[in-house]
Design an enzyme around this catalytic site. Sequence first.
Site, PDB file in Angstrom:
ATOM      1  N   GLU A 105      -1.827 -43.670   8.900  1.00 44.47           N
ATOM      2  CA  GLU A 105      -2.497 -44.958   8.623  1.00 44.47           C
ATOM      3  C   GLU A 105      -3.589 -45.301   9.618  1.00 44.47           C
ATOM      4  O   GLU A 105      -3.645 -46.427  10.126  1.00 44.47           O
ATOM      5  CB  GLU A 105      -1.435 -46.075   8.543  1.00 44.47           C
ATOM      6  CG  GLU A 105      -0.432 -45.811   7.438  1.00 44.47           C
ATOM      7  CD  GLU A 105       0.738 -46.804   7.404  1.00 44.47           C
ATOM      8  OE1 GLU A 105       0.668 -47.836   8.081  1.00 44.47           O
ATOM      9  OE2 GLU A 105       1.715 -46.528   6.696  1.00 44.47           O
TER      10      GLU A 105
ATOM     11  N   GLU B 177       5.806 -41.256   0.417  1.00 42.73           N
ATOM     12  CA  GLU B 177       6.572 -42.513   0.563  1.00 42.73           C
ATOM     13  C   GLU B 177       6.585 -43.298  -0.753  1.00 42.73           C
ATOM     14  O   GLU B 177       6.360 -44.511  -0.770  1.00 42.73           O
ATOM     15  CB  GLU B 177       5.943 -43.396   1.651  1.00 42.73           C
ATOM     16  CG  GLU B 177       5.757 -42.713   2.983  1.00 42.73           C
ATOM     17  CD  GLU B 177       5.266 -43.639   4.100  1.00 42.73           C
ATOM     18  OE1 GLU B 177       5.222 -44.872   3.893  1.00 42.73           O
ATOM     19  OE2 GLU B 177       4.936 -43.127   5.173  1.00 42.73           O
TER      20      GLU B 177
END
Length: 393
Positions: free
Chosen positions: A171, A289
């Site tokens: 991220e 995810e």
Amino acid sequence: MRLRRLLLVSAAAVALGGTLNVVPVSAGSSPPDPSNQSLKALGQRHNLYIGTAVDMAALDDPADPKYRELVKSEFSSVTAENVMKWESLEPTRGTYNWGPADKLIEFARKNNQKVRGHVLVWQNQLPTWLTEGVANGTISTTELRDLLKKHITNVAKHFKGKIWQWDVVNEAASDPWDSPSSIHLKGFWAQHLGPNYIADAFRWARAADPSALLFYNDYNLEAFGDKGPSDKTYYVYNMVKQLKQSGVPIDGVGSQGHLGTQYGNYNAFQVKEALDAFSGLGLSTAFTEVDVRSQMTAGVQGGDSNEINPRLQASSDNFSVLMQACLANRHCLSFTFWGFTDKHSWVPTWFTDPLEGLATLYDESYQPKRAYYAIKSDLIFAGPPYVLPRGKK
Ligand code: 9MR
């Protein structure tokens, strides 16, 4: 000759099927009942690993045996939901707490599962001794860089040989709703170390564990947008392309796949296009995810099927889109769910206003939902010419 024979056989089959318009199935050739097969067994047909994030408290809870049983029976890969993050591994400077992560590794070894390592570098869930030290000036920039190198090296060495894929950097890219809206590197590491920390992190990880596949992992990478300055997928595509061209040891891109039924989301072709773009750079891909959340309106919470059913159907469709795209991209190595039961999901603790939930494959009582069967059918019915056998990895 072979072709001719095939044509003759098909002609005979059509003739036999006759007015029923079906190809007859000869005795003993019916396929196994798919409802008895696990996700991992069905994934194996494609050499695709089916994973889940694991909540170690739930795995260890003797009052919740079903959780452990399903992690074992349905999945061929596991990811630590939290216990491999820096704040968990080194809560006090210099003192490591390997216990819970080692337990997961041991569980995976016993059950013949692969392990995705999550995560080496991220701006969240950092220990307070580190963030406070930087904030109050007792940790300088030079020391911070050394600490990051030491962290990556120690952690990757500790788990050396036991991790299939590492999320090396997580991220790092901003979102279009951040300011400025043009995508840029965000967060603690970029702020303190500048953009080069990403290449450094991959090099340090490779040096510490040369056999692990090294991934860049992020959310909102499912599809390209307009390929302009606010297109995150395009930004990440260019970033990993640059890394690859500079000889940085990066092996893959993890697309997290956190979706919500309140959004338009994508079709399988758009998602496949993004995966193909990444693999076109010589990188592996993975969904890392996946979950699909929904708003828990008063109606949903009150059990109103008029509100619940459309959400379950939309969620099932979104799960399916990601799975189909992964199946169609031969470099998509694994498909990991971010938890598999609504009993243990980060969603309702994170999205509280408005409340969101219903994000996983099984409900809170471990009953499989529509999405579970959708994923199963995708794995069962996928085949050539669009889904080709993938090589052993
Ligand atoms: O699921 C994780 C949750 O238990 C933690 O509280 C949260 C803290 O940041 O992190 C969650 O996992 C995140 C993952 O590590 C990185 N991508 C987003 C995931 C969901 O927030």
